[in-house]
Design a protein around this motif. Structure first.
Motif, PDB file in Angstrom:
ATOM      1  N   ALA A 101      -8.485  -1.070   6.116  1.00  0.00           N
ATOM      2  CA  ALA A 101      -7.470  -1.544   5.170  1.00  0.00           C
ATOM      3  C   ALA A 101      -6.477  -2.466   5.879  1.00  0.00           C
ATOM      4  N   PRO A 162     -10.974  -1.789  -8.966  1.00  0.00           N
ATOM      5  CA  PRO A 162     -10.908  -0.397  -8.499  1.00  0.00           C
ATOM      6  C   PRO A 162     -11.443  -0.229  -7.070  1.00  0.00           C
ATOM      7  N   PHE A 164     -11.403  -2.514  -4.644  1.00  0.00           N
ATOM      8  CA  PHE A 164     -10.410  -3.110  -3.750  1.00  0.00           C
ATOM      9  C   PHE A 164      -9.209  -2.178  -3.583  1.00  0.00           C
ATOM     10  N   ALA A 165      -8.721  -1.636  -4.700  1.00  0.00           N
ATOM     11  CA  ALA A 165      -7.564  -0.743  -4.620  1.00  0.00           C
ATOM     12  C   ALA A 165      -7.915   0.524  -3.845  1.00  0.00           C
ATOM     13  N   TRP A 166      -9.098   1.073  -4.088  1.00  0.00           N
ATOM     14  CA  TRP A 166      -9.524   2.308  -3.419  1.00  0.00           C
ATOM     15  C   TRP A 166      -9.573   2.126  -1.911  1.00  0.00           C
ATOM     16  N   ILE A 168      -8.666  -0.763   0.050  1.00  0.00           N
ATOM     17  CA  ILE A 168      -7.685  -1.577   0.780  1.00  0.00           C
ATOM     18  C   ILE A 168      -6.254  -1.153   0.478  1.00  0.00           C
ATOM     19  N   MET A 169      -5.910  -1.021  -0.795  1.00  0.00           N
ATOM     20  CA  MET A 169      -4.532  -0.643  -1.089  1.00  0.00           C
ATOM     21  C   MET A 169      -4.284   0.829  -0.791  1.00  0.00           C
ATOM     22  N   LEU A 170      -5.200   1.680  -1.226  1.00  0.00           N
ATOM     23  CA  LEU A 170      -4.973   3.116  -1.110  1.00  0.00           C
ATOM     24  C   LEU A 170      -5.583   3.699   0.158  1.00  0.00           C
ATOM     25  N   ASP A 171      -6.439   2.910   0.848  1.00  0.00           N
ATOM     26  CA  ASP A 171      -7.049   3.350   2.104  1.00  0.00           C
ATOM     27  C   ASP A 171      -7.757   4.696   1.925  1.00  0.00           C
ATOM     28  N   GLU A 172      -8.500   4.823   0.834  1.00  0.00           N
ATOM     29  CA  GLU A 172      -9.178   6.080   0.533  1.00  0.00           C
ATOM     30  C   GLU A 172     -10.536   6.155   1.226  1.00  0.00           C
ATOM     31  N   ARG A 176     -16.540   7.985  -0.544  1.00  0.00           N
ATOM     32  CA  ARG A 176     -16.497   8.230  -1.992  1.00  0.00           C
ATOM     33  C   ARG A 176     -16.569   6.932  -2.802  1.00  0.00           C
ATOM     34  N   LEU A 180     -17.263   6.155  -6.861  1.00  0.00           N
ATOM     35  CA  LEU A 180     -16.345   5.403  -7.708  1.00  0.00           C
ATOM     36  C   LEU A 180     -17.053   4.209  -8.346  1.00  0.00           C
TER      37      LEU A 180
ATOM     38  N   LEU B 108       1.685  -4.679   2.903  1.00  0.00           N
ATOM     39  CA  LEU B 108       0.562  -3.746   3.093  1.00  0.00           C
ATOM     40  C   LEU B 108       0.078  -3.765   4.535  1.00  0.00           C
ATOM     41  N   TYR B 112      -0.058  -0.478   7.037  1.00  0.00           N
ATOM     42  CA  TYR B 112      -1.231   0.043   7.731  1.00  0.00           C
ATOM     43  C   TYR B 112      -1.155  -0.138   9.239  1.00  0.00           C
ATOM     44  N   PHE B 121       3.698   6.712   2.771  1.00  0.00           N
ATOM     45  CA  PHE B 121       3.295   6.047   1.527  1.00  0.00           C
ATOM     46  C   PHE B 121       2.404   6.982   0.713  1.00  0.00           C
ATOM     47  N   LEU B 126       2.423   7.425  -3.490  1.00  0.00           N
ATOM     48  CA  LEU B 126       1.112   7.626  -4.092  1.00  0.00           C
ATOM     49  C   LEU B 126       1.034   8.981  -4.783  1.00  0.00           C
ATOM     50  N   VAL B 157      -6.876   4.874 -10.088  1.00  0.00           N
ATOM     51  CA  VAL B 157      -7.430   3.668  -9.453  1.00  0.00           C
ATOM     52  C   VAL B 157      -8.088   2.758 -10.500  1.00  0.00           C
ATOM     53  N   GLY B 161      -6.303  -0.650 -10.216  1.00  0.00           N
ATOM     54  CA  GLY B 161      -7.165  -1.575  -9.487  1.00  0.00           C
ATOM     55  C   GLY B 161      -7.219  -2.982 -10.050  1.00  0.00           C
ATOM     56  N   PHE B 164      -3.887  -4.768  -9.613  1.00  0.00           N
ATOM     57  CA  PHE B 164      -3.631  -5.070  -8.208  1.00  0.00           C
ATOM     58  C   PHE B 164      -4.496  -6.251  -7.743  1.00  0.00           C
TER      59      PHE B 164
END
Lengths: 211, 211
Positions: A101, A162, A164-166, A168-172, A176, A180, B108, B112, B121, B126, B157, B161, B164
């Motif tokens: 991320a 979704p 990208f957000a998962w 990069i933004m949320l670093d999930e 998974r 998704l 961002l 990170y 964060f 979150l 998300v 997503g 974002f």
């Protein structure tokens, strides 16, 4: 919309792949700010000129390799709309998951700090990615799976967003991401099948041969 | 899950709002790297201590104000699931649209680059944003609009997503964000109504009073 690389030039393909492999390797060993074109050329075993023929800057090279090496990617024709949606969404997610991320956010900041690079990103990578989405829509229309063409710009952001957000933004958890992607495709496929998504405002131009 | 601010402390609210307004004004006048806590305190007419009581760093302050000032935001109860989804998605989009893609990407990257900030964060903003989504789901269950609870992490998300990606990754027209939000909500509401979204893996804990 086929590029020179897509039309088949094996030697160029090999160089593309060597550069991409070198960028990925080096970014797993050092952080993004310390990546250089010199180091990539050495690791890839190619001249710097070969890199600069492809990419104007380190930033564009990195973006291309990590986010979307559009020159090398046609959208897969799996034989069904749902299969095509899953192939494209999975391809996007797999590439995003290749880099951290932090690397991706730093790269995006660089892109938007440079208007020329931002414009180039729009004109090259984004245009190709959206044309992949448009081709996917065209194939579904030809198969009779869609009776109208949704806006490819909107469909693209619904698939990409979704993931990208998962990642990069949320670093999930990247593990998974495929789960998704399957949810995203299920939801979007149902929306397309039921006509929920709005029609492409450029519908009148959509009769062009997509090949 | 109500925070101290949500439970009603008008003076603290005024300070929160003054800080937020100062951050937004300063970022419209200068770029993100040159923003300082000193300048924000002066513009807001508050002491630096008031800022540091709220935020550990400039980065956290900026993130909080620009991306999601979770302390100030309960998810709106509009009386229907679809209304709640639109209110939340619009709220997310409006906040993302307040800052430029470059500011957000730079922020961002900073988040990170600092594991403590990344963890903070996750733990603050979150967690609150996801609890807003969970509360929205709970209200829909109470109203009888949903017979199962979808995973709030996934629902979050799916809503966040596309907005974002549209505003930050793709740097697209903010004027079209509300149009995109309406499409996202239409698609997700249909998916929820038809049971397409998977069930919350923590379903057994969902009987807790959401108030």
């Amino acid at each position: 919309m086929a590029t020179a690389a897509q039309m088949g030039r094996p030697r160029e393909h090999r160089v593309d792949r060597a550069i991409a492999k070198a960028v990925r390797e080096l970014l797993s060993e050092r952080d993004y700010p310390s990546l250089t074109v010199d180091a990539v050329a050495t690791r890839a075993g190619v001249g710097k000129a070969a890199i600069y023929r492809r990419y104007a800057t380190k930033q564009e090279m990195t973006f291309s390799v990590l986010l979307h090496d559009a020159r090398d990617q046609a959208a897969a024709d799996t034989g069904s709309l749902k299969g095509d949606l899953l192939a494209l969404t999975t391809q996007i997610a797999d590439q995003l998951a290749e880099s951290s991320a932090g690397v991706m956010a730093g790269l995006l900041a660089d892109v938007y700090a440079d208007p020329a690079l931002a414009e180039r990103f729009e004109r090259t990578f984004l245009a190709v990615e959206r044309s992949n989405v448009a081709a996917l829509i065209d194939r579904a229309v030809v198969r009779g799976e869609l009776t109208h063409r949704p806006d490819p710009v909107v469909l693209h952001v619904l698939l990409l967003g979704p993931m990208f957000a998962w990642l990069i933004m949320l670093d999930e958890d990247p593990a998974r991401a495929s789960e998704l992607a399957a949810v995203v495709v299920e939801v979007i496929h149902k929306a397309l099948a039921s006509g929920t998504l709005s029609t492409d405002p450029r519908e009148e131009r959509a009769d062009d041969d997509p090949a």
